[in-house]
Design an enzyme around this catalytic site. Sequence first.
Site, mmCIF file in Angstrom:
data_model
loop_
_atom_site.group_PDB
_atom_site.id
_atom_site.type_symbol
_atom_site.label_atom_id
_atom_site.label_comp_id
_atom_site.label_asym_id
_atom_site.label_seq_id
_atom_site.Cartn_x
_atom_site.Cartn_y
_atom_site.Cartn_z
ATOM 1 N N GLU A 1 0.829 -1.210 0.000
ATOM 2 C CA GLU A 1 0.000 0.000 0.000
ATOM 3 C C GLU A 1 0.863 1.259 0.000
ATOM 4 O O GLU A 1 0.531 2.249 -0.653
ATOM 5 C CB GLU A 1 -0.954 -0.011 1.195
ATOM 6 C CG GLU A 1 -2.038 -1.074 1.119
ATOM 7 C CD GLU A 1 -2.971 -0.892 -0.064
ATOM 8 O OE1 GLU A 1 -3.072 0.234 -0.597
ATOM 9 O OE2 GLU A 1 -3.602 -1.882 -0.475
ATOM 10 N N ASP B 1 -10.483 4.525 -3.261
ATOM 11 C CA ASP B 1 -9.429 5.180 -4.029
ATOM 12 C C ASP B 1 -10.057 5.866 -5.239
ATOM 13 O O ASP B 1 -11.284 5.909 -5.376
ATOM 14 C CB ASP B 1 -8.338 4.185 -4.434
ATOM 15 C CG ASP B 1 -8.802 3.190 -5.495
ATOM 16 O OD1 ASP B 1 -10.017 3.138 -5.798
ATOM 17 O OD2 ASP B 1 -7.945 2.464 -6.035
ATOM 18 N N TYR C 1 -6.759 6.398 3.823
ATOM 19 C CA TYR C 1 -6.926 5.350 2.813
ATOM 20 C C TYR C 1 -6.074 4.129 3.142
ATOM 21 O O TYR C 1 -6.556 2.993 3.136
ATOM 22 C CB TYR C 1 -6.568 5.850 1.407
ATOM 23 C CG TYR C 1 -6.464 4.690 0.448
ATOM 24 C CD1 TYR C 1 -7.615 4.102 -0.070
ATOM 25 C CD2 TYR C 1 -5.223 4.120 0.146
ATOM 26 C CE1 TYR C 1 -7.537 2.985 -0.892
ATOM 27 C CE2 TYR C 1 -5.129 3.012 -0.669
ATOM 28 C CZ TYR C 1 -6.297 2.443 -1.181
ATOM 29 O OH TYR C 1 -6.213 1.332 -1.964
#
Length: 312
Positions: free
Chosen positions: A48, A149, A131
């Site tokens: 990520e 996203d 996020y």
Amino acid sequence: MPHILHAIPRERSVTVHPEDVLSWFATAERDLPWRAGDVTPWQILVSEFMLQQTPVARVLPIWPDWVARWPTPSATAAASQADVLRAWGKLGYPRRAKRLHECAGVIARDFADVVPDDVELLQQLPGVGSYTARAVACFAYRRPVPVVDTNVRRVVARAVHGQADAGPASAKRDHADVSALLPGDDQAARFSAALMELGALVCTARSPRCDGCPLRSTCRWRLAGSPPPVGPKRPAQRYAGTDRQVRGRLLDVLRDTDSAVSRADLDLAWPVDPVQRERALASLLGDGLVEQLADGRFALPGQDRNDSTASR
């Protein structure tokens, strides 16, 4: 009015049926290494970090070697910042590498080398925003939290709201929209991945492949005739000639050697604009990505500074 989107209650979210998206995902899912069943939460967190503002294609060659070399937070924390910055390579935005190294240290020290599974705790880690925290909670721990996203926002804007794009981001609205779509079972995490994949592969920004979309018969945007975006067009971001490019050139010089380098070595990396080069170097020093030694040479943080390997 354009881009005035509101959260859609579950009973009105009939444009997105989870079973349709999951059925499509069963055959369309990309074979991405961080989706394998034996990948750890830390390794998902690494992916990520790398995927922030970076295409999957550029992360694919880097991630496997990284997690093989540093499979745990403690292994990453034990590495020097110089080694971490070298391994980051051409992924761009090297501050992410520095923050990942800091994040590893905090997890190793304060969480017994185990990535937290709680969104609030995750957001307290260096470099982990809303996020990333939600993505790790969802994909590593199967928590039914909304993960939003750019791709997901575009799918929701079109299928649910009937608009070509999502307009300005609103975390509260976006999370509410996606929460209303999540299936109420253990498929929530897989559905989140599928929705993201749908936006990346089919419901793309410029050339959506509506005929291959599992939502083609219910998508409000398609049923409305696929109206174009409203409002001013956002200018395309450029890279060539920017300070970002200069910073990258300067870091390349330092990553390509095990020793400190002289200012003359750095000057060769961007000779066309000395003012811009100095500005970029100052920003790298300010970000802690480069250090200047007492003798005036420059090095990556934590790099071996053996004078016997002084640069030419």
